[in-house]
Design a protein around this motif. Structure first.
Motif, mmCIF file in Angstrom:
data_model
loop_
_atom_site.group_PDB
_atom_site.id
_atom_site.type_symbol
_atom_site.label_atom_id
_atom_site.label_comp_id
_atom_site.label_asym_id
_atom_site.label_seq_id
_atom_site.Cartn_x
_atom_site.Cartn_y
_atom_site.Cartn_z
ATOM 1 N N LEU A 83 2.254 1.220 0.345
ATOM 2 C CA LEU A 83 1.022 2.008 0.170
ATOM 3 C C LEU A 83 -0.214 1.427 -0.153
ATOM 4 O O LEU A 83 -1.262 1.878 0.406
ATOM 5 C CB LEU A 83 1.594 3.301 -0.622
ATOM 6 C CG LEU A 83 2.602 3.979 0.092
ATOM 7 C CD1 LEU A 83 3.174 5.145 -0.896
ATOM 8 C CD2 LEU A 83 2.413 4.764 1.264
ATOM 9 N N VAL A 84 -0.231 0.751 -1.239
ATOM 10 C CA VAL A 84 -1.485 0.024 -1.642
ATOM 11 C C VAL A 84 -2.056 -1.057 -0.582
ATOM 12 O O VAL A 84 -3.160 -1.120 -0.475
ATOM 13 C CB VAL A 84 -1.035 -0.880 -2.956
ATOM 14 C CG1 VAL A 84 -2.392 -1.682 -3.373
ATOM 15 C CG2 VAL A 84 -0.956 -0.021 -4.152
ATOM 16 N N GLY A 85 -1.103 -1.755 0.132
ATOM 17 C CA GLY A 85 -1.441 -2.616 1.162
ATOM 18 C C GLY A 85 -2.040 -1.789 2.238
ATOM 19 O O GLY A 85 -3.053 -2.504 2.982
ATOM 20 N N LEU A 86 -1.669 -0.728 2.553
ATOM 21 C CA LEU A 86 -2.461 0.217 3.696
ATOM 22 C C LEU A 86 -3.623 0.959 3.066
ATOM 23 O O LEU A 86 -4.013 1.759 3.846
ATOM 24 C CB LEU A 86 -1.187 0.862 4.135
ATOM 25 C CG LEU A 86 -0.135 0.471 4.700
ATOM 26 C CD1 LEU A 86 1.093 1.570 5.174
ATOM 27 C CD2 LEU A 86 -0.769 -0.160 6.219
ATOM 28 N N CYS A 87 -3.870 0.547 1.988
ATOM 29 C CA CYS A 87 -5.099 1.374 1.285
ATOM 30 C C CYS A 87 -4.809 2.966 1.294
ATOM 31 O O CYS A 87 -5.656 3.663 1.077
ATOM 32 C CB CYS A 87 -6.228 1.093 1.954
ATOM 33 S SG CYS A 87 -6.737 -0.687 1.842
#
Length: 123
Positions: A83-87
């Motif tokens: 989720l962080v990687g996909l912003c």
């Protein structure tokens, strides 16, 4: 559409007699969050699977003596990574929410069958 869960290998969830096993209520919720977000199209299963395998590999190469292996802690960390990687969320939002949940009073996350004044089956 359902998540294509691994049956064997490092990313395979714990099972007993073919059924998924959750030791604590939060584990089933973490599992459900990842599957629901995948089914909603938030990410692909290979993205999540790669993040989970990376978290497991990192734990295996640098295990902390005071932290026993917990599949669903790594599952939740992998979900955060995706989720962080996909912003979708920021690392700060994840940390803030985790702290808010950690500050809930004892017993808030209770098991069904406790006599505590409300019906778990009410819709």
């Amino acid at each position: 559409m359902t998540a294509p869960l691994d049956i064997e290998g490092p990313a395979a969830p714990p099972r007993s007699n073919g059924e998924l096993v959750f030791a604590e209520p939060w584990e089933s919720r973490a599992f459900g969050m990842a599957v629901s977000l995948y089914e909603a199209g938030a990410f692909t299963w290979p993205q999540f699977q790669a993040a989970l395998i990376a978290r497991i590999a990192a734990w295996e190469t640098t295990p902390a003596p005071d932290e026993p292996y917990n599949y669903y802690q790594l599952w939740l960390a992998a979900l955060e990574d995706v989720l962080v990687g996909l912003c979708t969320v920021s690392a700060d939002e994840v940390t803030a929410r985790a702290h808010a949940l950690a500050e809930r009073p004892a017993g808030h996350d209770h098991r069904e069958g406790d006599d505590h004044g409300h019906d778990h089956h009410a819709h």
